[in-house]
Design a protein around this motif. Structure first.
Motif, PDB file in Angstrom:
ATOM      1  N   ALA A  87       0.855  -1.394   0.166  1.00 29.42           N
ATOM      2  CA  ALA A  87      -0.028   0.163   0.037  1.00 29.42           C
ATOM      3  C   ALA A  87       0.974   1.226  -0.221  1.00 29.42           C
ATOM      4  N   ILE A  88       1.185   1.671  -1.091  1.00 27.58           N
ATOM      5  CA  ILE A  88       2.026   2.867  -1.278  1.00 27.58           C
ATOM      6  C   ILE A  88       1.317   4.078  -1.696  1.00 27.58           C
ATOM      7  N   PRO A  89       1.530   5.244  -1.275  1.00 30.80           N
ATOM      8  CA  PRO A  89       0.857   6.385  -1.487  1.00 30.80           C
ATOM      9  C   PRO A  89       1.204   7.021  -2.999  1.00 30.80           C
ATOM     10  N   ASN A  90       0.460   7.321  -3.724  1.00 30.39           N
ATOM     11  CA  ASN A  90       0.587   7.711  -5.123  1.00 30.39           C
ATOM     12  C   ASN A  90       1.281   8.992  -5.063  1.00 30.39           C
ATOM     13  N   TYR A  91       1.013   9.956  -4.077  1.00 29.35           N
ATOM     14  CA  TYR A  91       1.744  11.172  -4.059  1.00 29.35           C
ATOM     15  C   TYR A  91       3.023  11.255  -3.794  1.00 29.35           C
ATOM     16  N   LEU A  92       3.728  10.126  -3.372  1.00 25.14           N
ATOM     17  CA  LEU A  92       5.273  10.128  -3.102  1.00 25.14           C
ATOM     18  C   LEU A  92       5.841   9.636  -4.145  1.00 25.14           C
ATOM     19  N   THR A  93       7.099  10.198  -4.368  1.00 25.53           N
ATOM     20  CA  THR A  93       8.141   9.472  -5.279  1.00 25.53           C
ATOM     21  C   THR A  93       8.511   8.166  -4.797  1.00 25.53           C
ATOM     22  N   GLY A  94       9.218   7.240  -5.411  1.00 26.17           N
ATOM     23  CA  GLY A  94       9.891   6.138  -5.000  1.00 26.17           C
ATOM     24  C   GLY A  94      10.804   6.493  -3.898  1.00 26.17           C
ATOM     25  N   GLN A  95      11.758   7.404  -3.905  1.00 28.95           N
ATOM     26  CA  GLN A  95      12.676   7.847  -2.966  1.00 28.95           C
ATOM     27  C   GLN A  95      12.073   8.181  -1.702  1.00 28.95           C
ATOM     28  N   GLU A  96      11.078   9.177  -1.680  1.00 32.25           N
ATOM     29  CA  GLU A  96      10.244   9.464  -0.612  1.00 32.25           C
ATOM     30  C   GLU A  96       9.638   8.442   0.232  1.00 32.25           C
ATOM     31  N   PHE A  97       9.060   7.464  -0.556  1.00 37.89           N
ATOM     32  CA  PHE A  97       8.804   6.426   0.160  1.00 37.89           C
ATOM     33  C   PHE A  97       9.465   5.414   0.978  1.00 37.89           C
ATOM     34  N   LEU A  98      10.713   5.298   0.262  1.00 37.84           N
ATOM     35  CA  LEU A  98      11.579   4.537   0.980  1.00 37.84           C
ATOM     36  C   LEU A  98      12.349   5.353   2.112  1.00 37.84           C
ATOM     37  N   LYS A  99      12.645   6.458   1.930  1.00 36.19           N
ATOM     38  CA  LYS A  99      12.970   7.510   3.160  1.00 36.19           C
ATOM     39  C   LYS A  99      12.053   7.210   4.325  1.00 36.19           C
ATOM     40  N   GLN A 100      10.810   7.398   4.103  1.00 35.52           N
ATOM     41  CA  GLN A 100       9.676   7.232   5.188  1.00 35.52           C
ATOM     42  C   GLN A 100       9.831   5.914   5.866  1.00 35.52           C
ATOM     43  N   MET A 101      10.049   5.031   4.799  1.00 32.83           N
ATOM     44  CA  MET A 101      10.087   3.512   5.589  1.00 32.83           C
ATOM     45  C   MET A 101      11.275   3.367   6.343  1.00 32.83           C
ATOM     46  N   ALA A 102      12.402   3.974   5.949  1.00 30.41           N
ATOM     47  CA  ALA A 102      13.818   4.010   6.684  1.00 30.41           C
ATOM     48  C   ALA A 102      13.522   4.559   7.984  1.00 30.41           C
ATOM     49  N   ILE A 103      12.737   5.871   8.002  1.00 28.92           N
ATOM     50  CA  ILE A 103      12.644   6.326   9.185  1.00 28.92           C
ATOM     51  C   ILE A 103      11.669   5.869  10.229  1.00 28.92           C
ATOM     52  N   LEU A 104      10.711   5.253   9.992  1.00 29.24           N
ATOM     53  CA  LEU A 104       9.889   4.323  10.622  1.00 29.24           C
ATOM     54  C   LEU A 104      10.520   3.223  11.294  1.00 29.24           C
ATOM     55  N   ARG A 105      11.518   2.487  10.473  1.00 32.43           N
ATOM     56  CA  ARG A 105      12.310   1.453  10.896  1.00 32.43           C
ATOM     57  C   ARG A 105      13.622   1.881  11.874  1.00 32.43           C
TER      58      ARG A 105
END
Length: 233
Positions: A87-105
């Motif tokens: 479930a990946i937000p469409n408004y994010l770029t691939g880089q932004e999504f991975l950065k958010q996931m890295a922060i969460l982890r």
């Protein structure tokens, strides 16, 4: 002896009075790739959701890296990578999504560019997810699961939507991770891609494990599926 990573004992689950999983018992050891197979409706997704802490087992016991996933996920999230239904937000770029996931982890030193390259998305990292094909979203979900070099990786239908190059890249990624000690559990209906990869196969039928096979055993998986479907009808 390899370290035990996942231990499932007598796990059962019901929905609205219907038994979905019944007395599931198996263990996974460190540094192995195990395939979870079964027809649609066999209970694979339910079992994976229990392992990932999204569902609570009705009875039995689940220990992942010596923790109960449902109640102790906070102790596991930075050691485990999961690809279920991305479930990946469409408004994010691939880089932004991975950065958010890295922060969460809690992974602040992740090389996002390197992870994108690993999954073949190095040219698409700055594009919004809304412009990604299904296969690209699959790759991005895999990239998120790889953050932090997880000790346990669980993937549901990871080959779906991937072209032959992407399939080969994924197989190489998994082999490399396992050689470094990661344990992988993956579900797939694409048997040609799965068979040369796994060390062991668990076959789930109507909520029960009916076969627990080493990859060295001679078994016709296509025939196993056919027999299972005939039995179920």
């Amino acid at each position: 002896m390899n370290k035990q990573i996942l231990k499932i004992e007598q796990v059962s689950k019901c929905f609205k009075g219907q038994v979905v999983l019944q007395d599931i018992t198996f263990t996974l050891e460190q540094g192995t790739i195990v395939g979870l197979l079964g027809a649609n409706g066999a209970g694979k997704s339910t079992l994976m959701k229990i392992i990932s802490g999204l569902l609570k087992e009705e009875s039995g016991n689940v220990q992942l890296l010596q923790h109960a996933p449902f109640s102790e996920w906070h102790r596991l999230f930075n050691q485990v990578g999961i690809l279920l239904e991305p479930a990946i937000p469409n408004y994010l770029t691939g880089q932004e999504f991975l950065k958010q996931m890295a922060i969460l982890r809690g992974e602040t030193l992740v090389n996002i560019a390197e992870i994108l390259k690993q999954v073949g998305l190095e040219q698409a990292g700055k594009k919004k997810v809304s412009h990604y094909s299904f296969g690209m979203k699959q790759r991005l979900g895999l990239a998120a699961a790889l953050i932090g070099k997880p000790k346990f990786l669980m993937l549901d239908e990871p080959f779906v939507g991937l072209d032959p190059l992407g399939i080969g890249q994924l197989q190489n990624i998994l082999k490399s991770m396992v050689s470094k000690g990661t344990t992988v559990l993956l579900s797939s209906h694409q048997l040609a891609e799965l068979e040369p990869l796994v060390d062991r196969i668990l076959f789930l039928s109507q909520g029960k494990i009916t076969h627990d096979l080493l990859a060295t055993e001679e078994i016709d998986l296509q025939q196993l599926f056919k027999e299972d479907i005939l039995y179920a009808t």
